[in-house]
Design an enzyme around this catalytic site. Sequence first.
Site, PDB file in Angstrom:
ATOM      1  N   GLU A 263       0.835  -1.186   0.000  1.00  0.00           N
ATOM      2  CA  GLU A 263       0.000   0.000   0.000  1.00  0.00           C
ATOM      3  C   GLU A 263       0.879   1.248   0.000  1.00  0.00           C
ATOM      4  OE1 GLU A 263      -1.850  -0.033   3.817  1.00  0.00           O
ATOM      5  OE2 GLU A 263      -2.480   2.041   3.695  1.00  0.00           O
TER       6      GLU A 263
ATOM      7  N   ASP B 272      -0.717  -1.577   6.069  1.00  0.00           N
ATOM      8  CA  ASP B 272      -0.583  -1.104   7.442  1.00  0.00           C
ATOM      9  C   ASP B 272      -1.430  -1.942   8.383  1.00  0.00           C
ATOM     10  OD1 ASP B 272       0.998   0.908   6.565  1.00  0.00           O
ATOM     11  OD2 ASP B 272      -0.546   2.468   6.635  1.00  0.00           O
TER      12      ASP B 272
ATOM     13  N   ASP C 235      -3.506  -1.136  10.503  1.00  0.00           N
ATOM     14  CA  ASP C 235      -4.558  -0.325  11.103  1.00  0.00           C
ATOM     15  C   ASP C 235      -5.841  -0.494  10.288  1.00  0.00           C
ATOM     16  OD1 ASP C 235      -4.128   1.028   8.789  1.00  0.00           O
ATOM     17  OD2 ASP C 235      -3.572   2.935   9.715  1.00  0.00           O
TER      18      ASP C 235
ATOM     19  N   ASP D 135      -7.405   1.458   8.157  1.00  0.00           N
ATOM     20  CA  ASP D 135      -7.273   1.768   6.733  1.00  0.00           C
ATOM     21  C   ASP D 135      -6.551   0.652   5.990  1.00  0.00           C
ATOM     22  OD1 ASP D 135      -8.608   4.073   6.593  1.00  0.00           O
ATOM     23  OD2 ASP D 135      -6.837   5.399   6.531  1.00  0.00           O
TER      24      ASP D 135
END
Length: 646
Positions: free
Chosen positions: A434, A512, A514, A516
Amino acid sequence: MSEEQKKGNYGADSIQALEGMEHVRMRPSMYIGDVGVRGLHHLVYEVVDNSIDEAMGGYCDAIDVIINEDNSISVKDNGRGIPVDIHKKEGVSALEVVMTKIGAGGKFDKDSYKVSGGLHGVGVSVVNALSKNLKAEVHRNGNVYEQEYEFGKTMYPVKQTGTSEFRGTIVTFYPDPEIFKQTIEYNYETLSNRLRELSFLNKGIIISITDKREKDEKGEFVTETFQSTEGLKEFIRFLDDTREPIIGDVISMEGEKKDIPVEVAMIYNTSYSENLHSYVNNINTHEGGTHLSGFRRGLTNTLKKYADSSGMLDKLKFDIAGDDFREGLTAIISVKVAEPQFEGQTKTKLGNREVTSAVSQAVSEMLENYLEENPNDAKTIVQKVILAAQARHAARKAREMVQRKTVMGGMGLPGKLSDCSEQDPEKCEVFLVEGDSAGGTAKQGRDRNFQAILPLRGKILNVEKAMQHKVFENEEIRNIFTALGVSIGTEEDSKALNLEKLRYHKIVIMCDADVDGSHISTLILTFFFRYMKDLIEAGHVFIATPPLYLVKKGAKKKYAWSDEEREEIQKEFGEGCKIQRYKGLGEMNAEQLWDTTMKPSDRTLRQVVIDNGVEADRVFSMLMGDEVPPRREFIEKNAVYANIDA
Ligand code: 0RA
């Protein structure tokens, strides 16, 4: 009579039986597929199948599955009870034969043909062989009989232990931890999804599941009961509940051709995806096969004939292809085949030749009637097909553009791809990363010999809501196709991949840790699921697991992947730890990313598996549709933890 036969219990057959059981313990994967999470759950399905058989014979209408406190499983049915009288040929009780003879199955009266069956239809004796302990309890003729086994070995002859008003069979088993080394912990959701599925596939039967390991807020055990009165029709409604139908109700058809019972339920929705699920004897045939070909053929022929005669195609300038008839179609095909031949990589592809024409004829006849009787639905469906054909033409242009670029641009690899030097795809990995900045770190940190990096910009297209030609026009998606080297599908079958051309055998999604990041992983996974399912099924898709924390004290440092882990490290290091929380891959330097997430000897990759195709389909349509999703939970549940490099 031979010496061996005279000895009764230890006759030649018994010795063979013992060898059979030993063989199961030596080569469990040959019987249940694997000894991981999947195989563990397969044990339950194998036992339940026997009760389903009894129910399909009309002798039983309730099956209860209980996850006991100690993680053992009980399966109870109210059937006739497995006979306990001495089996003439074997010289031991029929119960013991069923439990200890490989291949005996639940049925030894030949005339009843077994229509249910496990993944390999291997029988409950396999479960017995792979259990530390198994107890069979039969309630029959007012009495209770019991026999126990350890590692498949009989502990004592069948004994009568009491009397009972109840009639039926209860099998309780505790999986052998020496066989199931990864885990012996059952997943409630996995079991309940399969039992729900079985209730749709076998309407009428009451199937319950109870988890006795923990209680809910009200102090009660978690329990569910499934019973379907409309079978596949209800299954389709369940499957499609987040999609918008374009016809009034599910089309359902039931018939029989050449002694093959065929059941189909289908609906068209506003989406652009095709969702076909097929079953043979209650087994989900992921890889399709002759029954699915028969369905496709029947559907295409009948709709084409209807559309032609309706005059709706008169102004159409181009042909309609098979795919067009299935855009926005959700369908379930369930057939019962007396002697199924399973082929394919995961033995979930039906091979019996005779089934194609049987299903095709049955579907044609039934669908023809339906269209005659429901002209409004018929018109709506044909209109949808025409729209699909038009969109396909647009998609073809987009596809041709990609292919032209591939041919003209030398290697044809996307500019953003940092390729590896190794040529053997089996040794190669590609990381889909990403963002460009994390992509840069990964590029520095990787082992360029065998690791390639493809950075993806921001959020990739939500393929669940996009028409096919938009998907093929999307730059990020085209980059994925060209980087992987697989073709972008043919006009006949837009999802067919040529896996021989695959340039990397490990495709690792690295996002990541998280919310997102997990959203992006989910978008990428959705794309793989809808457009490159073969890749997932062949086991090529993985998710990387970057750490959440770095804990440091003086020269000591350790990474943590959870809060618990971080606390443990802090305890170990004592007062004065410095803690860095990684909010994204970008906060790690190249060396840290390599050490924790990319280095084969230390990283953990989670292999993406489709545990239950039906559930995965529902989840993706739900996650990527309009409703706000519990995405993280989903990813964690569906990606089996597999430290494949260890
Ligand atoms: C064969 C014959 C009979 C019962 C069964 C099989 C049977 C097997 C299983 C496996 C799980 N539950 C089951 N319930 C019944 C009985 C034949 C008779 O009573 O005449």
